[in-house]
Design a protein around this motif. Structure first.
Motif: not given
Length: 263
Positions: A61-73, A75-77, A141-147
């Motif tokens: 039930d915890t709420e977080l701000p929605a985002t489309r920005t993440f940290t890649g393998a 270390g860069e966003e 092993e990786r997030l989606i979209g992590d080039a």
């Protein structure tokens, strides 16, 4: 923008695994061969999230701000865009509950929701769940979209057998409470992108998770027999086929393996 995924398949492959309500194998072919998983990895992420909630590490039930920005393998966003985006997903900064992220990850295959949950629970937690369930061929092993991760050879893959086992654990296996199983079932039954379910006859209850990128198209479904013989769990994975042909082959297998339940 196209999705960073995996190398294109070099041959046509089709694999399937059909389990009964107890998890016993009823039919299988090439079921232990790894395929690029596409969005079917979202079932493994869901399991890791539900396990963390059961253990008290997360409150759904915890709420977080929605985002489309993440940290890649590296270390860069990186920021999801183009084909990655679900047009119905809340705008960045909008509060969203974890249980809603989990549902959106499954019913509409939201990549934003998936990456947000993956960052929260961690890749190691998903790997741990896979080990506990004996999913020896599943790698998340990786997030989606992590080039950057893709360039390092990190991948997401699974097998038809592992997919069927994962679905069985979500809907019928031990280890999840009633609340967790209810969330999983509700999300699977709200599926907006079905394949196997498109040929089920009226009155057959189902839930599913599909996955697709260029060259790969998969579906895994819970199919409930109205006659009361218990659910069936069918996973079909394809490589090297155009989308329409892949769907044709998937539903043909469904008709063959689920007699009496298809139209």
């Amino acid at each position: 923008m196209s999705l960073p995924t995996a190398a294109a398949p070099t041959e046509v492959r089709i694999a399937h695994c059909l389990l009964d309500a107890d998890g016993a194998v009823l039919s299988a072919a090439r079921a232990e061969e790894p395929f690029y998983a596409a969005s079917t990895i979202k079932l493994h992420v869901l399991l890791a999230v539900l396990r963390a909630a059961e253990q008290g590490a997360l409150d759904l039930d915890t709420e977080l701000p929605a985002t489309r920005t993440f940290t890649g393998a590296d270390g860069e966003e990186f920021t999801l865009s183009g084909d990655h985006l679900d047009p119905t997903h809340p705008e960045p900064g909008t509060p969203i509950a974890l249980r809603d992220l989990a549902t959106r990850m499954i019913d509409r295959s939201s990549n934003e929701a998936t990456d947000q949950l993956l960052e929260l629970v961690g890749l190691d937690a998903v790997a741990s769940v896979a080990r506990e369930l004996g999913l020896g061929a599943t790698r998340v092993e990786r997030l989606i979209g992590d080039a950057a991760a893709l360039e390092r050879g990190l991948t997401n893959e699974t097998t038809a057998a592992d997919l069927a086992r994962t679905m069985h654990h979500l809907v019928a296996g031990p280890g999840l409470s009633g609340d967790s199983r209810e969330l999983a079932l509700a999300a699977l039954r709200a599926q907006r992108i079905p394949v196997i379910a498109t040929v089920l006859r009226d009155g057959v209850r189902w839930g599913s998770k599909s996955g697709w990128v260029d060259g790969y198209r998969h579906d895994v479904a819970l199919v409930e027999d109205p006659a009361g013989s218990g659910p069936r769990l069918l996973a079909v994975m394809t490589a090297g086929l155009a989308d329409q042909e892949a769907d044709t082959r998937i539903v043909a297998l469904a008709r063959e393996l689920l007699p009496g339940l298809t139209a």
